[in-house]
Motif scaffolding. Structure first.
Motif, short mmCIF file in Angstrom:
data_model
loop_
_atom_site.label_atom_id
_atom_site.label_comp_id
_atom_site.label_asym_id
_atom_site.label_seq_id
_atom_site.Cartn_x
_atom_site.Cartn_y
_atom_site.Cartn_z
N SER A 1 -4.31 4.47 -13.36
CA SER A 1 -3.48 3.91 -14.42
C SER A 1 -2.11 4.58 -14.44
O SER A 1 -2.00 5.81 -14.47
N THR A 2 -1.07 3.76 -14.43
CA THR A 2 0.29 4.27 -14.56
C THR A 2 0.76 4.23 -16.00
O THR A 2 1.87 4.68 -16.31
N GLY A 3 -0.08 3.68 -16.88
CA GLY A 3 0.33 3.48 -18.26
C GLY A 3 0.76 2.05 -18.51
O GLY A 3 0.61 1.53 -19.61
N SER A 4 1.29 1.42 -17.45
CA SER A 4 1.72 0.03 -17.58
C SER A 4 0.94 -0.90 -16.65
O SER A 4 1.08 -2.11 -16.74
N ALA A 5 0.14 -0.31 -15.75
CA ALA A 5 -0.63 -1.13 -14.80
C ALA A 5 -1.85 -0.35 -14.30
O ALA A 5 -1.88 0.88 -14.36
N GLU A 6 -2.85 -1.10 -13.83
CA GLU A 6 -4.03 -0.52 -13.20
C GLU A 6 -3.97 -0.82 -11.71
O GLU A 6 -3.86 -1.99 -11.31
N ILE A 7 -4.02 0.22 -10.88
CA ILE A 7 -3.89 0.05 -9.43
C ILE A 7 -5.19 0.45 -8.75
O ILE A 7 -5.75 1.51 -9.05
N SER A 8 -5.66 -0.38 -7.83
CA SER A 8 -6.84 -0.03 -7.03
C SER A 8 -6.49 1.15 -6.14
O SER A 8 -5.45 1.16 -5.46
N CYS A 9 -7.34 2.16 -6.13
CA CYS A 9 -7.04 3.36 -5.35
C CYS A 9 -8.29 3.87 -4.63
O CYS A 9 -9.43 3.59 -5.05
N VAL A 10 -8.05 4.61 -3.56
CA VAL A 10 -9.13 5.18 -2.77
C VAL A 10 -8.62 6.47 -2.15
O VAL A 10 -7.42 6.63 -1.90
N ALA A 11 -9.52 7.41 -1.93
CA ALA A 11 -9.16 8.68 -1.27
C ALA A 11 -9.77 8.71 0.12
O ALA A 11 -10.84 8.15 0.37
N THR A 12 -9.08 9.37 1.03
CA THR A 12 -9.59 9.57 2.38
C THR A 12 -9.13 10.94 2.88
O THR A 12 -8.36 11.62 2.21
N LEU B 1 7.05 3.06 -10.33
CA LEU B 1 8.19 2.25 -9.89
C LEU B 1 7.86 1.43 -8.65
O LEU B 1 8.31 0.28 -8.52
N VAL B 2 7.08 1.98 -7.74
CA VAL B 2 6.70 1.23 -6.53
C VAL B 2 5.69 0.15 -6.89
O VAL B 2 5.72 -0.97 -6.38
N ASN B 3 4.75 0.49 -7.78
CA ASN B 3 3.73 -0.45 -8.26
C ASN B 3 3.01 -1.14 -7.10
O ASN B 3 3.03 -2.38 -6.99
N PRO B 4 2.37 -0.38 -6.22
CA PRO B 4 1.71 -1.00 -5.06
C PRO B 4 0.42 -1.72 -5.47
O PRO B 4 -0.10 -1.51 -6.57
N ASP B 5 -0.08 -2.55 -4.58
CA ASP B 5 -1.38 -3.18 -4.81
C ASP B 5 -2.51 -2.17 -4.61
O ASP B 5 -3.54 -2.24 -5.28
N ILE B 6 -2.29 -1.25 -3.66
CA ILE B 6 -3.32 -0.26 -3.31
C ILE B 6 -2.66 1.12 -3.20
O ILE B 6 -1.58 1.27 -2.62
N LEU B 7 -3.32 2.11 -3.77
CA LEU B 7 -2.87 3.50 -3.70
C LEU B 7 -3.90 4.31 -2.93
O LEU B 7 -5.09 4.26 -3.25
N VAL B 8 -3.44 5.04 -1.90
CA VAL B 8 -4.35 5.81 -1.06
C VAL B 8 -3.99 7.30 -1.17
O VAL B 8 -2.85 7.68 -0.90
N VAL C 1 0.84 -1.19 0.00
CA VAL C 1 0.00 0.00 0.00
C VAL C 1 0.88 1.25 0.00
O VAL C 1 1.88 1.33 0.72
N MET C 2 0.52 2.21 -0.84
CA MET C 2 1.26 3.47 -0.95
C MET C 2 0.31 4.62 -0.65
O MET C 2 -0.81 4.67 -1.16
N PHE C 3 0.77 5.56 0.20
CA PHE C 3 -0.01 6.74 0.56
C PHE C 3 0.63 7.97 -0.09
O PHE C 3 1.86 8.12 -0.06
#
Length: 318
Positions: free
Chosen positions: A272-283, A237-244, A163-165
């Motif tokens: 979308s990073t262009g090379s991957a789709e990452i699940s993301c959420v805002a808080t 570059l980090v390519n996390p599973d989840i982006l917050v 997970v990346m914040f």
């Protein structure tokens, strides 16, 4: 207002935020010579020693206090530099408070225009590791915020985390330590992570803007656009599973939306990073929660949703 005037206004706003509250001119002024000339005039009886008495033979304009002047940054000079296609505006050795070279070599202030944004895109595109990206930002001179910040605030935590914040910009404590979210809002973020069984070794934390804006002001749209390619590459570059996204500023910048945080928060989307789709959420941003503690209940729900999502999606090992 045309593009050139908008760029000049942004640069003048930067000077004002940096503590320069008067227009500067292009010619140096020898204050030692002025003092010597004033002393000679006093000796000759041409100038009274009493401050509130006028200079003999001088008109009203001569009675106005003269502010110190510094070369290189008046409106006329900026306009001519822009029209001639010059991007850097040399601040010169006298501009040391803006973050110049301690050896006296001066620093360079840039016009925050499309050329600066394109320079950032090119620089970010050519790095292949996080270490290279950090080194690239250390040497990048296309964002004026670097001139007033004490440190580059690149990231904290584990680059291999799931997970990346991402927040908006560093504050005072972050600027001093060179790490994101280490002040009061960072302490709250640590407690929120702990509530779902995580700590900083389980997360990667960064900001859209890696330099502290003067006085903790909001980054200008131009500053954000210049820094955006770097955070985009950092996420890739980090390519996390989840982006917050912590707060509306980072969500709006990276998702390209104008929706407010109340509408965005808690909704799972795809980034979308262009090379991957990452699940993301805002808080909500932790700093906002410190000012509005009643909203912590909704953030608690968001973090529970993050915990659930981590359990649902497979770990990305790429």
């Amino acid at each position: 207002m045309d593009q050139a005037n908008r760029e000049l206004e942004a640069l003048l706003d930067f000077y004002l935020a940096s503590g320069i509250d008067c227009l500067l001119e292009t010619e140096p002024v020898d204050r030692f010579l002025e003092t010597a000339q004033l002393a000679e005039r006093r000796m000759a009886g041409q100038v009274s020693r009493t401050p509130d008495r006028p200079v003999q033979g001088a008109g009203p304009a001569a009675l106005q206090p003269q502010r110190p002047r510094m070369p290189g940054t008046d409106r006329t000079f900026l306009q001519s530099a822009h029209q001639s296609g010059q991007q850097p505006v040399s601040a010169g050795p006298a501009a040391q408070p803006l973050g110049g070279d301690p050896s006296g070599g001066g620093s360079s202030v840039v016009l925050p225009n499309e050329s600066a944004v394109e320079s950032a895109r090119d620089a970010a595109r050519n790095v292949s590791t996080l270490d290279e990206l950090r080194a690239c930002l250390d040497g990048f001179d296309g964002c004026n915020l670097r001139l007033t910040a004490k440190n580059l605030v690149f990231a904290d935590g584990n680059p291999q985390a799931r997970v990346m914040f991402v927040g908006e910009a560093p504050g005072r404590d972050e600027d001093l330590q060179g790490k994101p979210f280490v002040g009061r809002s960072g302490q709250l973020l640590d407690r929120m992570l702990k509530a779902i069984g995580l700590d900083r070794s389980d997360a990667y934390i960064a900001n859209v803007v890696p330099w502290r804006p003067p006085g903790n002001r909001t980054p200008t749209p131009q500053e954000t656009e210049i820094c955006k390619p770097f955070i985009m590459r950092q996420i890739e570059l980090v390519n996390p599973d989840i982006l917050v996204f912590l707060g509306s500023a980072s969500a709006k910048t990276l998702l390209g939306t104008q929706e407010g945080i109340r509408k965005l928060r808690g909704r799972w989307m795809k980034f979308s990073t262009g090379s991957a789709e990452i699940s993301c959420v805002a808080t909500y941003h932790p700093a906002y929660l410190l000012r509005s503690p009643l909203e912590k209940r909704q953030s608690w729900q968001d973090f529970q949703s993050i915990k659930k999502k981590l359990a649902e999606i497979p770990h990305n090992l790429s």
